[in-house]
Design an enzyme around this catalytic site. Structure first.
Site, PDB file in Angstrom:
ATOM      1  N   LYS A 251       0.890  -1.105   0.001  1.00 25.38           N
ATOM      2  CA  LYS A 251       0.084  -0.040  -0.092  1.00 25.38           C
ATOM      3  C   LYS A 251       1.054   1.361  -0.021  1.00 25.38           C
ATOM      4  O   LYS A 251       1.703   1.440   0.958  1.00 25.38           O
ATOM      5  CB  LYS A 251      -0.730   0.090   1.184  1.00 25.38           C
ATOM      6  CG  LYS A 251      -2.336  -0.086   1.013  1.00 25.38           C
ATOM      7  CD  LYS A 251      -3.066  -0.116   2.150  1.00 25.38           C
ATOM      8  CE  LYS A 251      -4.544  -0.059   2.103  1.00 25.38           C
ATOM      9  NZ  LYS A 251      -5.408   0.129   3.274  1.00 25.38           N
TER      10      LYS A 251
HETATM   11  O1  G3P Z   1      -7.951   0.577   5.150  1.00 25.82           O
HETATM   12  C1  G3P Z   1      -8.311   1.807   4.709  1.00 25.82           C
HETATM   13  C2  G3P Z   1      -9.614   2.601   5.026  1.00 25.82           C
HETATM   14  O2  G3P Z   1     -10.691   1.145   4.786  1.00 25.82           O
HETATM   15  C3  G3P Z   1      -9.796   3.123   6.211  1.00 25.82           C
HETATM   16  O3  G3P Z   1     -11.229   3.229   6.838  1.00 25.82           O
HETATM   17  O4  G3P Z   1     -12.912   3.629   8.232  1.00 25.82           O
HETATM   18  O5  G3P Z   1     -10.584   4.523   8.463  1.00 25.82           O
HETATM   19  O6  G3P Z   1     -11.905   5.635   7.079  1.00 25.82           O
HETATM   20  P1  G3P Z   1     -11.466   4.406   7.783  1.00 25.82           P
END
Ligand code: G3P
Length: 218
Positions: free
Chosen positions: A84
């Site tokens: 990533k």
């Molecule tokens: O893994 C990246 C993403 O899915 C993060 O999600 O909920 O922290 O915005 P969030």
């Protein structure tokens, strides 16, 4: 639609695996920190549990040279490891080099269709538009996702789209409706997808009626 789990917690990964609903895993430094384990221990545990499906691990260096060094190390941890890389100017330089080296990349922190276009042009394996975080600031994450799908279709870009930052089941439903390739889903949302009160009520009634009628199959 492929279902990835957005987690670093091994218990959640095992549960999704038991349900046959695990096509891959995405992590980030925040998710790894939430395990309470040293990051390497947590990552090796995940790779051992899921040796044959893509697992995204994120770099933390912010320079392109540093990202490449970290990516090469992380890639050695398993054939299924995907790196990533954040969408920054430094990140773009790293993506190009890693693509040339055949290291799979997942370009993260994507918030606009043009960022996704650029990542696709550079040969990223995956891009991760963050739906929930766009919704949080009053934008429409689903609209951004729809535009990325459309743009990729326009130019035959093969980068796979991972709908990320999913917060609720309706995000997942709308992703499936749009035909996105992959949604990476938090465990709590995956659990919610499997529940419906009418299923529970209906089953309770069937069991009750079976008992009343003395139905015994075995
Ligand atoms: O893994 C990246 C993403 O899915 C993060 O999600 O909920 O922290 O915005 P969030």
């Amino acid at each position: 639609m492929k279902i990835f789990l957005d987690t670093a917690k091994i218990e959640e990964i095992r549960r999704a695996k038991e349900w046959g609903l695990l096509d891959g895993i995405t992590t980030n430094p925040t998710l790894l920190a939430q395990t309470g384990k040293p990051w390497k221990e947590a990552v090796l545990e995940i790779i051992k549990e899921v040796p044959d499906k893509p697992i995204s691990l994120e770099v933390i260096d912010t320079t392109w040279e540093g990202m490449i060094r970290e990516a090469r190390e992380l890639a050695k941890m398993g054939d299924n490891v995907v790196i990533k890389i954040p969408f920054t100017q430094e990140g773009l330089k790293a993506i190009r080099v890693l693509s040339q080296e055949g290291i799979k990349t997942n370009v993260t922190l994507i918030f606009s269709p043009l960022q996704a276009l650029v990542a696709g042009k550079l040969g990223a394996t995956y891009v991760s538009p963050f739906l929930g975080r766009l919704d949080d600031i009053g934008h429409d994450g689903m609209l951004v996702l729809e535009e990325i799908i459309h743009i990729y279709e326009n130019y035959g870009i093969e980068t796979q789209i991972i709908a990320a930052s999913i917060r609720h089941v309706d995000h997942v439903r709308r992703c499936a409706h749009l035909g996105v390739a992959i949604a990476t889903i938090p465990f709590k949302v995956l659990e919610q997808m499997l529940k419906h009160p009418l299923t529970d009520i209906g089953l309770a009634k069937f069991i009750e009626d079976a008992q009343k009628a003395g139905i015994q199959i075995l």
